[in-house]
Design a protein around this motif. Structure first.
Motif, PDB file in Angstrom:
ATOM      1  N   THR A   1       4.071  10.226  -6.818  1.00  0.00           N
ATOM      2  CA  THR A   1       5.276  10.626  -7.550  1.00  0.00           C
ATOM      3  C   THR A   1       4.983  10.723  -9.037  1.00  0.00           C
ATOM      4  N   ALA A   2       4.278   9.744  -9.580  1.00  0.00           N
ATOM      5  CA  ALA A   2       3.935   9.767 -11.002  1.00  0.00           C
ATOM      6  C   ALA A   2       3.075  10.987 -11.340  1.00  0.00           C
TER       7      ALA A   2
ATOM      8  N   GLY B   1       9.229   8.831 -17.362  1.00  0.00           N
ATOM      9  CA  GLY B   1       9.420   8.308 -16.013  1.00  0.00           C
ATOM     10  C   GLY B   1       8.097   8.097 -15.299  1.00  0.00           C
ATOM     11  N   SER B   2       7.207   9.072 -15.428  1.00  0.00           N
ATOM     12  CA  SER B   2       5.884   8.963 -14.809  1.00  0.00           C
ATOM     13  C   SER B   2       5.127   7.763 -15.361  1.00  0.00           C
TER      14      SER B   2
ATOM     15  N   LEU C   1      11.826  11.385  -3.634  1.00  0.00           N
ATOM     16  CA  LEU C   1      10.663  10.590  -4.046  1.00  0.00           C
ATOM     17  C   LEU C   1      11.079   9.454  -4.975  1.00  0.00           C
ATOM     18  N   SER C   2      11.978   9.743  -5.902  1.00  0.00           N
ATOM     19  CA  SER C   2      12.435   8.714  -6.844  1.00  0.00           C
ATOM     20  C   SER C   2      13.173   7.594  -6.122  1.00  0.00           C
ATOM     21  N   VAL C   3      14.015   7.962  -5.165  1.00  0.00           N
ATOM     22  CA  VAL C   3      14.723   6.951  -4.378  1.00  0.00           C
ATOM     23  C   VAL C   3      13.719   6.124  -3.579  1.00  0.00           C
ATOM     24  N   ALA C   4      12.722   6.793  -2.996  1.00  0.00           N
ATOM     25  CA  ALA C   4      11.711   6.078  -2.211  1.00  0.00           C
ATOM     26  C   ALA C   4      10.956   5.070  -3.078  1.00  0.00           C
ATOM     27  N   VAL C   5      10.554   5.490  -4.274  1.00  0.00           N
ATOM     28  CA  VAL C   5       9.835   4.566  -5.173  1.00  0.00           C
ATOM     29  C   VAL C   5      10.739   3.397  -5.551  1.00  0.00           C
ATOM     30  N   LEU C   6      12.000   3.678  -5.835  1.00  0.00           N
ATOM     31  CA  LEU C   6      12.936   2.609  -6.204  1.00  0.00           C
ATOM     32  C   LEU C   6      13.108   1.615  -5.057  1.00  0.00           C
TER      33      LEU C   6
ATOM     34  N   ALA D   1       0.827  -1.207   0.000  1.00  0.00           N
ATOM     35  CA  ALA D   1       0.000   0.000   0.000  1.00  0.00           C
ATOM     36  C   ALA D   1       0.860   1.256   0.000  1.00  0.00           C
ATOM     37  N   VAL D   2       1.918   1.263   0.790  1.00  0.00           N
ATOM     38  CA  VAL D   2       2.821   2.418   0.838  1.00  0.00           C
ATOM     39  C   VAL D   2       3.476   2.611  -0.528  1.00  0.00           C
ATOM     40  N   TYR D   3       3.941   1.510  -1.114  1.00  0.00           N
ATOM     41  CA  TYR D   3       4.545   1.565  -2.445  1.00  0.00           C
ATOM     42  C   TYR D   3       3.562   2.155  -3.458  1.00  0.00           C
ATOM     43  N   ALA D   4       2.319   1.681  -3.427  1.00  0.00           N
ATOM     44  CA  ALA D   4       1.309   2.152  -4.381  1.00  0.00           C
ATOM     45  C   ALA D   4       1.044   3.641  -4.214  1.00  0.00           C
ATOM     46  N   VAL D   5       0.884   4.095  -2.989  1.00  0.00           N
ATOM     47  CA  VAL D   5       0.592   5.510  -2.736  1.00  0.00           C
ATOM     48  C   VAL D   5       1.761   6.389  -3.159  1.00  0.00           C
ATOM     49  N   VAL D   6       2.960   6.037  -2.743  1.00  0.00           N
ATOM     50  CA  VAL D   6       4.137   6.850  -3.079  1.00  0.00           C
ATOM     51  C   VAL D   6       4.360   6.868  -4.591  1.00  0.00           C
ATOM     52  N   THR D   7       4.156   5.736  -5.236  1.00  0.00           N
ATOM     53  CA  THR D   7       4.355   5.654  -6.680  1.00  0.00           C
ATOM     54  C   THR D   7       3.339   6.503  -7.425  1.00  0.00           C
ATOM     55  N   VAL D   8       2.077   6.412  -7.057  1.00  0.00           N
ATOM     56  CA  VAL D   8       1.037   7.183  -7.742  1.00  0.00           C
ATOM     57  C   VAL D   8       1.240   8.681  -7.514  1.00  0.00           C
TER      58      VAL D   8
END
Length: 118
Positions: free
Chosen positions: A12-13, A54-55, A103-108, A3-10
Motif C-alpha cells: 500500500t505504501a 500517508g505512505s 487497501l487503507s481500511v485493510a492496513v488500518l 506478516a500479512v500486515y507487513a506485506v499489505v502495508t508495504v
C-alpha cells in the motif's frame, strides 16, 4: 498476522508513493481524473503531498505503531473523500478510489489487530 500486515502495508505504501509521484509530476492520467471530477489541477501537488505523507506514515508505523494507525486512519478519510468526489459528479470510474480505500481500511484493521489501539 504480522506478516500479512507487513506485506499489505508495504504494498500500500509503495502504491501510494507512486500515486504521489504521479500527482507531483502532473501526469496526464491523473490530470484527466482531476478534470473529470472538476478538481483544480493546482490541487494535484497538495493531494500528492497527502499521499506521500500517508505512505511515509504507514512505513513509520513499523517503528512507532501509533503513527501507522494515524496514517491509515487519515488515508481512509482521504479515500472516502475521493469516492465522494467521484459520486458528486456522477463519475462511475471510481475503481481506483475504492481500491485504495479498501487497501487503507485493510492496513488500518490489520494494524489495530497486530498492535492494538493506543
Amino acid at each position: 498476522m504480522l506478516a500479512v500486515y507487513a506485506v499489505v502495508t508495504v504494498l500500500t505504501a509503495a502504491a501510494l508513493g507512486y500515486g504521489a509521484y504521479l500527482d507531483f509530476v502532473g501526469h496526464e492520467s491523473i490530470a484527466a481524473i482531476a478534470d473529470r471530477l472538476s478538481v483544480p489541477r493546482s490541487w494535484m501537488v497538495p493531494l500528492g503531498a497527502c499521499l506521500a505523507a500517508g505512505s511515509s506514515g504507514l512505513l513509520a508505523g513499523f517503528a512507532v505503531p501509533l503513527i501507522g494507525t494515524a496514517a491509515a486512519a487519515g488515508l481512509v478519510l482521504y479515500f472516502l473523500g475521493a469516492v465522494g468526489a467521484h459520486l458528486r459528479v456522477g463519475d462511475r470510474k471510481l475503481g481506483g478510489a475504492v481500491g485504495f480505500l479498501a487497501l487503507s481500511v485493510a492496513v488500518l484493521v490489520l494494524g489495530v489487530a497486530v498492535h492494538g489501539v493506543h
